[in-house]
Write a protein that holds these residues in place. Sequence first.
Motif, PDB file in Angstrom:
ATOM      1  N   UNK A 117       0.840  -1.202   0.000  1.00 57.31           N
ATOM      2  CA  UNK A 117       0.000   0.000   0.000  1.00 57.31           C
ATOM      3  C   UNK A 117       0.881   1.260   0.000  1.00 57.31           C
ATOM      4  N   UNK A 118       1.879   1.277   0.876  1.00 59.15           N
ATOM      5  CA  UNK A 118       2.765   2.437   0.995  1.00 59.15           C
ATOM      6  C   UNK A 118       3.634   2.600  -0.244  1.00 59.15           C
ATOM      7  N   UNK A 119       4.166   1.484  -0.749  1.00 59.53           N
ATOM      8  CA  UNK A 119       5.027   1.528  -1.947  1.00 59.53           C
ATOM      9  C   UNK A 119       4.249   2.030  -3.160  1.00 59.53           C
ATOM     10  N   UNK A 120       2.960   1.719  -3.227  1.00 60.70           N
ATOM     11  CA  UNK A 120       2.155   2.079  -4.386  1.00 60.70           C
ATOM     12  C   UNK A 120       1.541   3.466  -4.330  1.00 60.70           C
ATOM     13  N   UNK A 121       1.789   4.236  -3.254  1.00 59.75           N
ATOM     14  CA  UNK A 121       1.172   5.562  -3.136  1.00 59.75           C
ATOM     15  C   UNK A 121       1.457   6.504  -4.311  1.00 59.75           C
ATOM     16  N   UNK A 122       2.616   6.380  -4.998  1.00 65.47           N
ATOM     17  CA  UNK A 122       2.813   7.225  -6.189  1.00 65.47           C
ATOM     18  C   UNK A 122       1.696   7.065  -7.232  1.00 65.47           C
ATOM     19  N   UNK A 123       1.024   5.886  -7.267  1.00 62.43           N
ATOM     20  CA  UNK A 123      -0.112   5.700  -8.176  1.00 62.43           C
ATOM     21  C   UNK A 123      -1.185   6.751  -7.892  1.00 62.43           C
ATOM     22  N   UNK A 124      -1.391   7.001  -6.623  1.00 61.18           N
ATOM     23  CA  UNK A 124      -2.420   7.959  -6.209  1.00 61.18           C
ATOM     24  C   UNK A 124      -2.059   9.376  -6.663  1.00 61.18           C
ATOM     25  N   UNK A 125      -0.788   9.731  -6.542  1.00 57.68           N
ATOM     26  CA  UNK A 125      -0.354  11.056  -6.999  1.00 57.68           C
ATOM     27  C   UNK A 125      -0.552  11.200  -8.511  1.00 57.68           C
ATOM     28  N   UNK A 126      -0.236  10.125  -9.247  1.00 64.24           N
ATOM     29  CA  UNK A 126      -0.438  10.159 -10.701  1.00 64.24           C
ATOM     30  C   UNK A 126      -1.916  10.283 -11.044  1.00 64.24           C
ATOM     31  N   UNK A 127      -2.750   9.592 -10.272  1.00 57.67           N
ATOM     32  CA  UNK A 127      -4.201   9.658 -10.510  1.00 57.67           C
ATOM     33  C   UNK A 127      -4.726  11.077 -10.293  1.00 57.67           C
ATOM     34  N   UNK A 128      -4.200  11.760  -9.272  1.00 57.33           N
ATOM     35  CA  UNK A 128      -4.624  13.138  -9.006  1.00 57.33           C
ATOM     36  C   UNK A 128      -4.296  14.029 -10.207  1.00 57.33           C
ATOM     37  N   UNK A 129      -3.123  13.785 -10.806  1.00 60.35           N
ATOM     38  CA  UNK A 129      -2.712  14.575 -11.970  1.00 60.35           C
ATOM     39  C   UNK A 129      -3.496  14.175 -13.226  1.00 60.35           C
ATOM     40  N   UNK A 130      -3.906  12.913 -13.322  1.00 61.00           N
ATOM     41  CA  UNK A 130      -4.468  12.383 -14.568  1.00 61.00           C
ATOM     42  C   UNK A 130      -5.991  12.382 -14.628  1.00 61.00           C
ATOM     43  N   UNK A 131      -6.658  12.341 -13.468  1.00 61.95           N
ATOM     44  CA  UNK A 131      -8.121  12.264 -13.432  1.00 61.95           C
ATOM     45  C   UNK A 131      -8.664  13.558 -12.847  1.00 61.95           C
ATOM     46  N   UNK A 132      -9.439  14.280 -13.631  1.00 61.12           N
ATOM     47  CA  UNK A 132     -10.027  15.521 -13.146  1.00 61.12           C
ATOM     48  C   UNK A 132     -10.957  15.244 -11.974  1.00 61.12           C
ATOM     49  N   UNK A 133     -10.950  16.138 -11.009  1.00 62.25           N
ATOM     50  CA  UNK A 133     -11.742  15.947  -9.801  1.00 62.25           C
ATOM     51  C   UNK A 133     -13.231  15.838 -10.092  1.00 62.25           C
ATOM     52  N   UNK A 134     -13.697  16.574 -11.097  1.00 58.81           N
ATOM     53  CA  UNK A 134     -15.132  16.596 -11.372  1.00 58.81           C
ATOM     54  C   UNK A 134     -15.555  15.645 -12.469  1.00 58.81           C
ATOM     55  N   UNK A 135     -14.658  14.775 -12.947  1.00 57.99           N
ATOM     56  CA  UNK A 135     -15.029  13.816 -13.989  1.00 57.99           C
ATOM     57  C   UNK A 135     -16.171  12.920 -13.523  1.00 57.99           C
ATOM     58  N   UNK A 136     -17.128  12.671 -14.421  1.00 60.95           N
ATOM     59  CA  UNK A 136     -18.259  11.782 -14.090  1.00 60.95           C
ATOM     60  C   UNK A 136     -18.471  10.777 -15.207  1.00 60.95           C
TER      61      UNK A 136
END
Length: 547
Positions: A528-547
């Motif tokens: 879980x900890x090692x994979x946290x960079x995935x989450x940072x990439x998702x923040x950059x790649x997926x718009x917050x308001x995407x539906x």
Amino acid sequence: MAATNDSEQVAAIAEKIRAGKTSLGIEFGSTRIKAVLIDDTYKTIASGDYGWASHLEDGLWSYSKEEIWKGLQSAYASMANDVETAYGEKLTHVGHIGFSAMMHGYLAFDENGELLVPFRTWQNTNTSEAHQKLSQLFQYNIPERWSIAHLYQAVLNKEEHVSKVAYFTTLAGYVHWKLTGRKVLGVGDASGMFPIDPTTHTYETEFVKQFDALPEVAAQPWKLEDLLPEPLVAGTPAGELTAEGAKLLDPSGVLQPGIVLAPPEGDAGTGMVATNSVRVRTGNVSAGTSIFAMVVLEHKLKALHPEVDLVTTPAGDLAGMSHANNFTSDLNAWVGLFGQFAAALGQTVDAGTLYGTLFRAAIADDVDANCGGLINYPFRSGEFLAGLPEGRPLFARSPEANMTLGNFMRAQLFSAFSPVKIGMDVMTKQEHVQIDSLVGHGGIFTTPKVAQKILAAAFNTPIKVMSTAAEGGAWGMAVLADYLWNTNEDHTNLADYLDGRVFKDARSTTEEPDARDVVGFEDFFARFSKGLPIEHTAIESIDLEDK
């Protein structure tokens, strides 16, 4: 409405009400103000509440002064009506009263007692600069929501009102002051305003001096110690309800003045009381939309840790808290999806059965202890503990991961407890904090054994769930009000009072950590900890308001 219909019990409770063998706790939560009246056996005999919500005022989250009093009066009137309806008694007096509220925030007043700016709640995050500077200055974590961070940020911003501040306090402290005339605060609530010395139960003297010495603070016409409420430990009489205060609480005029009040407390302290978690090396885990874990410490932490908030119990003992913004939102979304699948098959499943079935799959005999290579990130919103400014819920797995229902649900539950584990690991692994037991409370513990077993694995600590844990903070405040009787009589300390009286007959279940589960959780948590960079990439790649 009071639960009892038995005429003898009703008569007995009515007699207690007339004799003043009652205690009243009123707590201002973020969405509800609740009043709870208990008898001398700590049973709830009447209650009332009032729903409210914060609003943005000048860009900051607030509650209006008018709604504070309207809400208080409405919750009290509802409770008093409950008393009259159920027991035929008008509530002219109670034994003791105590007020509690969401902690931190900023209510600043001038020398005439006038509010200088709208109430700034704990929800505001405009105090980042103050948090960073004060934490470094003291080498002690000062979270953004703390009252001193709000005051210092106002100083840094050169706000016009700062030079006029004569007193500042929390919401509970404000209500108590107006009802008694006393500028005091329970030590637990005070510890969320400014750091408390757990030996003296007063504010940390050296930190006060350091704050006053800051050039921008030294330029002010006040000293910090003159602005702060006096901290009081639980069991200390904190003033009497004045005639004006009685009218403010009960405009009908039925309630009479002269009632002794307990020190006003914060919601963390009342939560500790409600779960019997005030003794050193005990703690509680409060799990809902967000989650926090709190442990009463044997000694101060050796180093500054931004992941750990330091507050005190109502008795003044230091407690460390790990607070995560995310807990059940993502889990609930997945359970909802399974509910839709069942409905598509023509099988309508009630929520209890749905959650119970899925949760039990997570601890079935055929699951992999480490979730079989599945990973889940439950971040619907940002998470300070994980260094995330925003959230993007994610599920991930390797091609060869063992994708089973049990492993999937286990990953959901493991991931839900992972963010709060970050702060707990700082305490237990870096600061070597010792924990004898933790009490879990919240809806996730409704399904027997499952969440208890997984949390025991996450923290490698026995997890207890009590039958009384659902009573809540207003009940905890009522218990603290009742504690005034006991300190007057025999000076019983708070931990012994809770153990020997309040929770003497409380039923509970305890899950010990299973060695296989502990190893499995640690393996999952490492991935879980090692994979946290995935989450940072998702923040950059997926718009917050995407539906």
